[in-house]
Design an enzyme around this catalytic site. Structure first.
Site: not given
Ligand code: GFB
Length: 310
Positions: A11, A13-14, A16, A108-110, A137, A141, A164-165, A167, A180, A203
């Site tokens: 990843g 190119r993303g 992170v 992810s924090s979710c 998601y 994870k 991570p929280t 980002l 996001h 939103w």
């Protein structure tokens, strides 16, 4: 990890992955393995195994993922669940099969319960129901975490998972619907300014609280943990500062230089009310973030102005 170790940044190119890649180059790591998703589709097991067999990486940063904001998660649950489970399964199993020394998986924090006690400690995982807007998601994870732990337990593999929280940073996704909140606000407020609008629509109620971390700080934490953390338990990476969405919009307005009012679109979801990570385990190891939110937003906005075509 040696400067000539072969390091695969899945990843790269993303947002992170590119931050990790930048940091490793800056520090002199010279054998980085990087592939675009067009060159190597990590959802494909055969292709993934061939890549590992041919390149034999020593270390892996698993930052490849299908990601997006609250609405993308809500609208495309099949993509978020399928793509992420496939990527994780293929990369983690290939890392085992081809004797990778250490793998760092980005969660992810979710993954934590919607109504978890705050700040959220690592041990709250799977103690309550997930937030429905991003449960696909989150499940993917959680599967990735469990897979790392299973290889750790069954085969003694040093596969660690970091959480991570929320980002933001350089190279973020500024899609008007699928991004996001922070990149979305940068884009919307900027557009409102250049169009001389009197207001900007955000939103939900503006009341949810979120914690934000600059992606380059996350990269720094990942490298720190790759060097210093060898436990099967997950570890949080946050900044410790939380802001309401309204406060965040006000900060973005002041940085962009827009004076109009904020209008709330209550047909859009709020998501989880609060999501502040307890990062004391990481802080106790000696790592702390260095980028203040305002400073980070200025850097992200400069990157947006330079690289994003509206
Ligand atoms: O960043 P975000 O999309 O995701 O939204 P989550 C955070 C909050 O900002 C929500 C509000 O309360 C949104 O309703 N918001 C206000 C907006 N205006 C906007 C806007 O224009 N765009 C967006 N996107 N939000 C994510 C998960 O949840 O957390 C991901 O969906 C990931 O899977 C990430 O795990 C860490 O913070 O709610």
């Amino acid at each position: 990890m040696q400067l000539n170790s072969k390091i695969f940044i899945a990843g790269y190119r993303g947002m992170v992955g590119s931050a990790i890649s930048r940091l490793l180059r800056k520090q002199g790591y010279s054998s980085l393995l990087e592939r675009t998703s067009a060159e190597l589709d990590l959802r494909n097991q055969q292709h993934t195994e061939r890549f590992f067999n041919e390149n034999k990486p020593d270390y892996v940063f698993l930052a490849a993922a299908k990601v997006g904001g609250i609405l993308a998660n809500k609208n495309f649950p099949a993509d978020f669940l399928y793509d992420n489970i496939m990527i994780e399964s293929n990369v983690i199993s290939a890392a085992y099969k081809y004797s990778v020394k250490k793998l760092l998986f980005l969660g992810s924090s979710c993954i934590y319960p919607k109504f978890a006690k705050q700040p959220i400690k690592e041990e709250y995982l799977l103690t309550g129901e997930l937030e429905p807007t991003n449960d696909a998601y989150a499940i993917a994870k959680i599967a990735g975490i469990k897979l790392c732990q299973a290889y750790y337990d069954q085969f003694g593999k040093n596969f660690i998972s970091v959480m991570p929280t929320n980002l933001y940073g350089i190279g973020d996704n500024y899609h008007p619907e699928h991004s996001h909140v922070l990149p979305a606000l940068i884009r919307k407020v900027h557009e409102a300014k250049i169009n001389n609008n009197k207001s900007v629509i955000i939103w939900g109620t503006g009341k949810p609280l979120r914690e934000f971390l600059f992606a380059d700080d996350l990269a720094d934490a990942c490298l720190f943990l790759m060097k210093n953390y060898n436990e099967r338990e997950i570890i949080n990476i946050g900044s410790g500062q939380e802001y309401s969405i309204t406060d965040l919009a006000e900060i973005v307005k002041s940085i962009v230089g827009f004076k109009g009012e904020i209008i709330y679109d209550l047909t859009k979801p709020d998501g989880t009310p609060r999501k502040l990570l307890d990062s004391s385990r990481l802080n106790g190891l000696g790592w702390n973030p260095s980028t203040e939110l305002k400073e980070g937003i200025k850097l992200a906005y400069a990157d947006f102005l330079k690289n994003v075509k509206l």
